[in-house]
Design an enzyme around this catalytic site. Structure first.
Site, short mmCIF file in Angstrom:
data_model
loop_
_atom_site.label_atom_id
_atom_site.label_comp_id
_atom_site.label_asym_id
_atom_site.label_seq_id
_atom_site.Cartn_x
_atom_site.Cartn_y
_atom_site.Cartn_z
N HIS A 62 1.15 -1.61 -0.02
CA HIS A 62 0.43 0.12 -0.35
C HIS A 62 0.55 1.71 -0.05
O HIS A 62 1.98 1.06 0.49
CB HIS A 62 -1.32 0.33 1.17
CG HIS A 62 -0.93 0.39 2.57
ND1 HIS A 62 0.59 -1.19 3.05
CD2 HIS A 62 0.14 1.67 3.35
CE1 HIS A 62 0.51 -0.85 4.36
NE2 HIS A 62 0.07 0.87 4.17
N HIS A 64 0.86 5.54 1.11
CA HIS A 64 0.60 6.43 2.04
C HIS A 64 0.81 7.60 1.74
O HIS A 64 2.11 7.85 1.05
CB HIS A 64 0.62 6.10 3.53
CG HIS A 64 -0.18 5.13 4.90
ND1 HIS A 64 -1.18 5.30 4.91
CD2 HIS A 64 0.27 3.95 4.72
CE1 HIS A 64 -1.56 4.51 6.06
NE2 HIS A 64 -0.81 3.86 5.71
N TYR A 125 -17.41 26.48 17.75
CA TYR A 125 -17.50 27.81 16.68
C TYR A 125 -18.36 27.98 16.29
O TYR A 125 -19.42 29.01 16.36
CB TYR A 125 -15.98 27.83 16.01
CG TYR A 125 -15.95 29.14 15.56
CD1 TYR A 125 -15.66 30.38 15.99
CD2 TYR A 125 -16.15 28.96 13.44
CE1 TYR A 125 -15.80 31.29 15.30
CE2 TYR A 125 -15.82 30.41 12.97
CZ TYR A 125 -15.75 31.19 13.68
OH TYR A 125 -15.35 32.43 14.01
N GLN A 129 -21.66 30.93 17.42
CA GLN A 129 -22.00 32.39 16.34
C GLN A 129 -23.45 33.40 17.09
O GLN A 129 -22.52 34.45 17.26
CB GLN A 129 -21.66 31.53 15.15
CG GLN A 129 -20.65 31.67 14.17
CD GLN A 129 -19.84 32.33 14.68
OE1 GLN A 129 -19.62 33.02 13.96
NE2 GLN A 129 -18.95 32.76 14.75
#
Length: 132
Positions: A62, A64, A125, A129
């Site tokens: 594989h 990455h 966050y 608001q």
């Protein structure tokens, strides 16, 4: 010190992706010689696409990558370009890959967006608001 954000005419961004993909049937065909050439090909194609490969590790079965891209670059397009380009070149240069596999890479891949701010922080966050 490296800047965390990049900018274009219309945006300020910091887009990173962790990407993993495998050879067909997860065969362990990525020998040291093939790994070396694959790294060269990936860096070359990334430069052509205008993306940055921050970190790369290739195992026998594989690949990455941690890449940084622009907002206009679709992750699916980037991955398709990297896989297609490397498959074509590696199969031309290493004939043993043609005899063992019908195609070099599987159609699938894993991708995760990687950011400096956690998912939990962003949700908090946004939820807060209107309180400000």
């Amino acid at each position: 010190m490296e800047k965390r954000w990049k900018s274009s005419k219309n945006s300020v961004y910091n887009l990173g992706y962790h990407i993993i993909w495998c050879p067909k049937y997860r065969r362990k065909v990525l020998t040291q010689e093939i790994q070396t050439r694959l790294k060269e090909l990936l860096l070359s194609k990334a430069k052509d696409l205008g993306i940055e490969i921050e970190t790369m590790e290739i195992m026998t079965d594989h690949v990455h990558l941690f890449i940084k891209a622009k907002p206009v670059d679709a992750p699916h397009f980037i991955i398709g370009q990297l896989k297609g380009y490397t498959s074509r070149h590696l199969r031309q240069e290493f004939p043993q890959l043609k005899s063992r596999l019908p195609t070099l890479w599987t159609r699938s891949y894993y991708i995760e967006s990687v950011g400096h701010i956690s998912e939990k922080t962003i949700k908090k966050y946004i939820e807060n608001q209107k309180m400000v």
